[in-house]
Write an enzyme that holds these catalytic residues in place. Structure first.
Site, PDB file in Angstrom:
ATOM      1  N   ARG A   1      39.103  36.138  41.663  1.00 22.26           N
ATOM      2  CA  ARG A   1      40.107  36.048  40.587  1.00 22.26           C
ATOM      3  C   ARG A   1      39.652  35.102  39.493  1.00 22.26           C
ATOM      4  NH1 ARG A   1      45.784  35.489  43.908  1.00 22.26           N
ATOM      5  NH2 ARG A   1      45.982  37.694  44.460  1.00 22.26           N
TER       6      ARG A   1
ATOM      7  N   GLU B   1      20.527  27.755  26.301  1.00 18.48           N
ATOM      8  CA  GLU B   1      19.195  27.350  25.838  1.00 18.48           C
ATOM      9  C   GLU B   1      19.237  25.932  25.285  1.00 18.48           C
ATOM     10  OE1 GLU B   1      21.019  29.942  25.038  1.00 18.48           O
ATOM     11  OE2 GLU B   1      19.851  31.615  24.245  1.00 18.48           O
TER      12      GLU B   1
ATOM     13  N   CYS C   1      20.617  33.946  20.903  1.00 22.45           N
ATOM     14  CA  CYS C   1      21.376  34.422  19.743  1.00 22.45           C
ATOM     15  C   CYS C   1      20.630  34.135  18.446  1.00 22.45           C
ATOM     16  CB  CYS C   1      22.767  33.815  19.723  1.00 22.45           C
ATOM     17  SG  CYS C   1      22.787  32.036  19.512  1.00 22.45           S
TER      18      CYS C   1
ATOM     19  N   SER D   1      46.243  55.821  38.636  1.00 19.59           N
ATOM     20  CA  SER D   1      46.319  56.067  37.193  1.00 19.59           C
ATOM     21  C   SER D   1      45.100  55.522  36.465  1.00 19.59           C
ATOM     22  CB  SER D   1      47.572  55.415  36.601  1.00 19.59           C
ATOM     23  OG  SER D   1      48.710  56.025  37.119  1.00 19.59           O
TER      24      SER D   1
ATOM     25  N   ALA E   1      42.633  46.565  49.267  1.00 18.59           N
ATOM     26  CA  ALA E   1      42.333  46.341  50.677  1.00 18.59           C
ATOM     27  C   ALA E   1      42.908  47.525  51.437  1.00 18.59           C
ATOM     28  CB  ALA E   1      42.983  45.049  51.149  1.00 18.59           C
TER      29      ALA E   1
ATOM     30  N   THR F   1      54.175  47.053  43.477  1.00 23.62           N
ATOM     31  CA  THR F   1      53.634  45.898  44.198  1.00 23.62           C
ATOM     32  C   THR F   1      54.483  44.656  43.954  1.00 23.62           C
ATOM     33  OG1 THR F   1      51.436  46.832  44.056  1.00 23.62           O
ATOM     34  CG2 THR F   1      51.557  44.471  44.462  1.00 23.62           C
TER      35      THR F   1
ATOM     36  N   LEU G   1      50.354  35.658  42.336  1.00 18.19           N
ATOM     37  CA  LEU G   1      49.130  35.985  41.588  1.00 18.19           C
ATOM     38  C   LEU G   1      48.496  34.785  40.904  1.00 18.19           C
ATOM     39  CD1 LEU G   1      50.105  39.441  40.026  1.00 18.19           C
ATOM     40  CD2 LEU G   1      48.757  39.022  42.084  1.00 18.19           C
TER      41      LEU G   1
ATOM     42  N   ASP H   1      55.850  43.338  47.372  1.00 19.55           N
ATOM     43  CA  ASP H   1      55.129  42.147  47.877  1.00 19.55           C
ATOM     44  C   ASP H   1      55.572  40.846  47.206  1.00 19.55           C
ATOM     45  OD1 ASP H   1      53.704  43.968  49.328  1.00 19.55           O
ATOM     46  OD2 ASP H   1      51.903  43.899  48.082  1.00 19.55           O
TER      47      ASP H   1
ATOM     48  N   ARG I   1      43.917  29.710  43.202  1.00 16.13           N
ATOM     49  CA  ARG I   1      43.956  28.362  43.783  1.00 16.13           C
ATOM     50  C   ARG I   1      42.575  27.740  43.732  1.00 16.13           C
ATOM     51  NH1 ARG I   1      48.387  30.952  47.756  1.00 16.13           N
ATOM     52  NH2 ARG I   1      49.140  31.974  45.878  1.00 16.13           N
TER      53      ARG I   1
HETATM   54  N1  LIG Z   1      46.297  46.859  50.219  1.00 13.56           N
HETATM   55  C1  LIG Z   1      46.280  46.598  48.923  1.00 13.56           C
HETATM   56  O1  LIG Z   1      45.243  46.294  48.361  1.00 13.56           O
HETATM   57  C2  LIG Z   1      47.564  46.669  48.162  1.00 13.56           C
HETATM   58  C3  LIG Z   1      47.604  46.181  46.862  1.00 13.56           C
HETATM   59  C4  LIG Z   1      48.783  46.265  46.157  1.00 13.56           C
HETATM   60  C5  LIG Z   1      49.889  46.856  46.744  1.00 13.56           C
HETATM   61  N2  LIG Z   1      49.839  47.316  48.010  1.00 13.56           N
HETATM   62  C6  LIG Z   1      50.997  47.999  48.606  1.00 13.56           C
HETATM   63  O2  LIG Z   1      51.275  49.128  47.803  1.00 13.56           O
HETATM   64  C7  LIG Z   1      52.675  49.376  47.767  1.00 13.56           C
HETATM   65  C8  LIG Z   1      53.154  49.435  46.335  1.00 13.56           C
HETATM   66  O3  LIG Z   1      52.375  50.349  45.625  1.00 13.56           O
HETATM   67  P1  LIG Z   1      52.946  51.419  44.598  1.00 13.56           P
HETATM   68  O4  LIG Z   1      51.930  52.478  44.463  1.00 13.56           O
HETATM   69  O5  LIG Z   1      54.338  51.779  44.992  1.00 13.56           O
HETATM   70  O6  LIG Z   1      53.111  50.567  43.271  1.00 13.56           O
HETATM   71  P2  LIG Z   1      52.134  50.072  42.133  1.00 13.56           P
HETATM   72  O7  LIG Z   1      50.939  50.920  42.009  1.00 13.56           O
HETATM   73  O8  LIG Z   1      51.974  48.606  42.258  1.00 13.56           O
HETATM   74  O9  LIG Z   1      53.081  50.312  40.859  1.00 13.56           O
HETATM   75  C9  LIG Z   1      53.328  51.624  40.425  1.00 13.56           C
HETATM   76  C10 LIG Z   1      54.545  51.632  39.534  1.00 13.56           C
HETATM   77  O10 LIG Z   1      54.216  51.108  38.234  1.00 13.56           O
HETATM   78  C11 LIG Z   1      54.974  51.775  37.261  1.00 13.56           C
HETATM   79  N3  LIG Z   1      54.097  52.438  36.289  1.00 13.56           N
HETATM   80  C12 LIG Z   1      54.334  52.508  34.953  1.00 13.56           C
HETATM   81  N4  LIG Z   1      53.363  53.157  34.328  1.00 13.56           N
HETATM   82  C13 LIG Z   1      52.465  53.533  35.268  1.00 13.56           C
HETATM   83  C14 LIG Z   1      51.245  54.260  35.200  1.00 13.56           C
HETATM   84  N5  LIG Z   1      50.723  54.716  34.050  1.00 13.56           N
HETATM   85  N6  LIG Z   1      50.599  54.497  36.359  1.00 13.56           N
HETATM   86  C15 LIG Z   1      51.073  54.028  37.551  1.00 13.56           C
HETATM   87  N7  LIG Z   1      52.216  53.333  37.645  1.00 13.56           N
HETATM   88  C16 LIG Z   1      52.921  53.068  36.519  1.00 13.56           C
HETATM   89  C17 LIG Z   1      55.837  52.801  37.995  1.00 13.56           C
HETATM   90  O11 LIG Z   1      57.069  52.128  38.271  1.00 13.56           O
HETATM   91  P3  LIG Z   1      58.441  52.923  38.434  1.00 13.56           P
HETATM   92  O12 LIG Z   1      58.334  53.677  39.738  1.00 13.56           O
HETATM   93  O13 LIG Z   1      59.477  51.822  38.499  1.00 13.56           O
HETATM   94  O14 LIG Z   1      58.623  53.810  37.253  1.00 13.56           O
HETATM   95  C18 LIG Z   1      55.049  53.018  39.268  1.00 13.56           C
HETATM   96  O15 LIG Z   1      55.828  53.481  40.338  1.00 13.56           O
HETATM   97  C19 LIG Z   1      53.304  48.283  48.563  1.00 13.56           C
HETATM   98  O16 LIG Z   1      53.530  48.763  49.876  1.00 13.56           O
HETATM   99  C20 LIG Z   1      52.260  47.202  48.595  1.00 13.56           C
HETATM  100  O17 LIG Z   1      52.371  46.357  49.720  1.00 13.56           O
HETATM  101  C21 LIG Z   1      48.687  47.237  48.727  1.00 13.56           C
HETATM  102 ZN   LIG Z   2      22.764  30.840  21.476  1.00 13.27          ZN
END
Ligand SMILES: NC(=O)c1ccc[n+]([C@@H]2O[C@H](COP(=O)([O-])OP(=O)(O)OC[C@H]3O[C@@H](n4cnc5c(N)ncnc54)[C@H](OP(=O)(O)O)[C@@H]3O)[C@@H](O)[C@H]2O)c1
Ligand SMILES: [Zn+2]
Length: 361
Positions: free
Chosen positions: A179, A49, A71, A297, A149, A191, A199, A195, A202
């Site tokens: 982002r 404003e 405000c 989760s 994705a 991840t 992160l 991967d 850009r």
């Molecule tokens: N297409 C997409 O958008 C996309 C995005 C991201 C990743 N990806 C793919 O997904 C795969 C990896 O995924 P992911 O499921 O294995 O791993 P993630 O979801 O990135 O990570 C999970 C890990 O985080 C840790 N963790 C600790 N506390 C947690 C909680 N409360 N809830 C969940 N995790 C917790 C655990 O590690 P520990 O097992 O060591 O205990 C768990 O295994 C890869 O293949 C990647 O390329 C795809």
């Molecule tokens: Zn204001």
């Protein structure tokens, strides 16, 4: 001309830079002609404003279109209600009421008490601008969006622990803008290990340092992972762990800020971790970019406010394929979601929506 739409467009120019404040846009109109425009650029800068008022020599008798209720409290700057009254503005069109308890209706009340004609629109475009602010201003936790994705059939990879590039260059460019509008990006350990993403955003400098958050697990994460690389203009990477006793965690003290958040099952307590980051690290909004276990989760404990789902024109089904969301505990499967936009970006489709509410037991 739709002056409120113009104010919405202006507000978006502040996107990603205004934390802990919301983005706000304002347009001053006299005799159907715009005489001043403004937006809130960053915390400590002029409010929208005041910026619009600064753009005109004489605002007497004009109408102010503003996306958010002006405000009424003294912050770093005098309240906008005072400036509006001093300038002799006759009418104020308010896009959305301010959820900040310091204003929450008082701005409108002050203006009306002083004889200004106030029109409160509760406009969905203006409400959308403060969807994130509404969450973080409550003080309990940051706003969280989930970006994933997947293939048309809902998978992220043909087999576990493999990197699969699904989306095209146009989405990657768009992702940089997405982002930028958040304060932080977050991924899980799986991840980071598979991967090894950097992160980054850009897209030029910003007023609030960008943060990278990693949810660690039981597996060792090496300090050489790209997510830990120090970058100018970025906050130190935040590593969240359930147990900080392991030697590999100690090894990461030099490259990250470690948050301890033990959950009941030996994993990270996501609710506790997010609240801690909101309260002690001034993290206001987070874009979670997977993977499937972290996504599950977050959804399972109702921590996702909005989703950005990118569907790539491919199929991945096989006996070993990895679904975009792993098994969900809790009642997230019964949560009500609302689609609010579908866009083709290059060869991909972006679906965005919000969590309406959980259909509780
Ligand atoms: N297409 C997409 O958008 C996309 C995005 C991201 C990743 N990806 C793919 O997904 C795969 C990896 O995924 P992911 O499921 O294995 O791993 P993630 O979801 O990135 O990570 C999970 C890990 O985080 C840790 N963790 C600790 N506390 C947690 C909680 N409360 N809830 C969940 N995790 C917790 C655990 O590690 P520990 O097992 O060591 O205990 C768990 O295994 C890869 O293949 C990647 O390329 C795809
Ligand atoms: Zn204001």
């Amino acid at each position: 001309m739709d002056f409120l739409q113009r104010a919405v467009t202006l507000a978006k120019r502040g996107s990603g830079n205004t934390f802990p404040n919301p983005i706000v846009g304002a347009v001053l109109v006299k005799d159907d002609v715009v005489i001043g425009e403004g937006f809130h650029a960053y915390a400590g800068s002029l409010h929208a404003e005041a910026a619009a008022l600064g753009a005109t020599a004489d605002a007497r008798g004009s109408t102010l279109f503003v996306t958010l209720e002006p405000c009424a409290h003294v912050g770093r700057r005098p309240p906008c209600t005072q400036a509006i009254l001093a300038a002799g503005i006759r009418r104020v069109v308010v896009g959305a009421m301010d959820p900040d308890p310091r204003t929450a209706g008082r701005g409108v009340a002050q203006l009306r008490a002083a004889g200004v004609d106030v029109d409160v629109r509760n406009d969905p475009r203006c409400e959308r601008l403060i969807e994130d602010f509404r969450v973080w201003v409550s003080g309990d936790r940051p706003y969280v969006a989930l970006k994933m994705a997947s293939s048309i059939d809902g998978y992220v990879a043909g087999s576990p622990a493999t990197t699969q590039r699904l989306t095209g260059a146009a989405w990657f460019r768009r992702l940089q803008h997405l982002r930028y509008s958040f304060q932080a990006v977050m991924v899980g350990a799986g991840t980071a290990l598979v991967d090894d993403p950097l992160l980054t955003v850009r897209r030029g400098a910003r007023h609030v340092p960008f943060a990278r958050i990693l949810i660690g697990g039981r597996r060792r994460l090496a300090p050489t992972l790209r997510v830990f690389s120090p970058l100018p203009g970025y906050r130190r990477t935040i590593l969240v762990v359930a147990d900080d006793g392991a030697p590999w965690v100690r090894e990461l003290e030099g490259v990250s800020d470690i948050v301890l958040a033990p959950g009941e099952r030996g994993d990270v307590d996501l609710k506790g971790a997010l609240s801690f980051m909101r309260e002690h690290m001034a993290i206001h909004s987070i874009l979670c970019e997977g993977g499937p276990n972290l996504a599950a989760s977050l959804l399972g404990v109702g921590l996702v406010d909005r989703f950005f789902w990118v569907v790539a024109p491919t199929l991945l089904a096989s006996p070993t394929s990895v679904p975009a969301v792993s098994r969900i505990d809790g009642n997230a499967n019964r949560a009500a979601w609302k689609f609010d936009s579908v866009k083709k970006i290059g060869d991909d489709v972006l679906i965005s929506g919000s969590a309406a509410r959980c259909l509780a037991d």
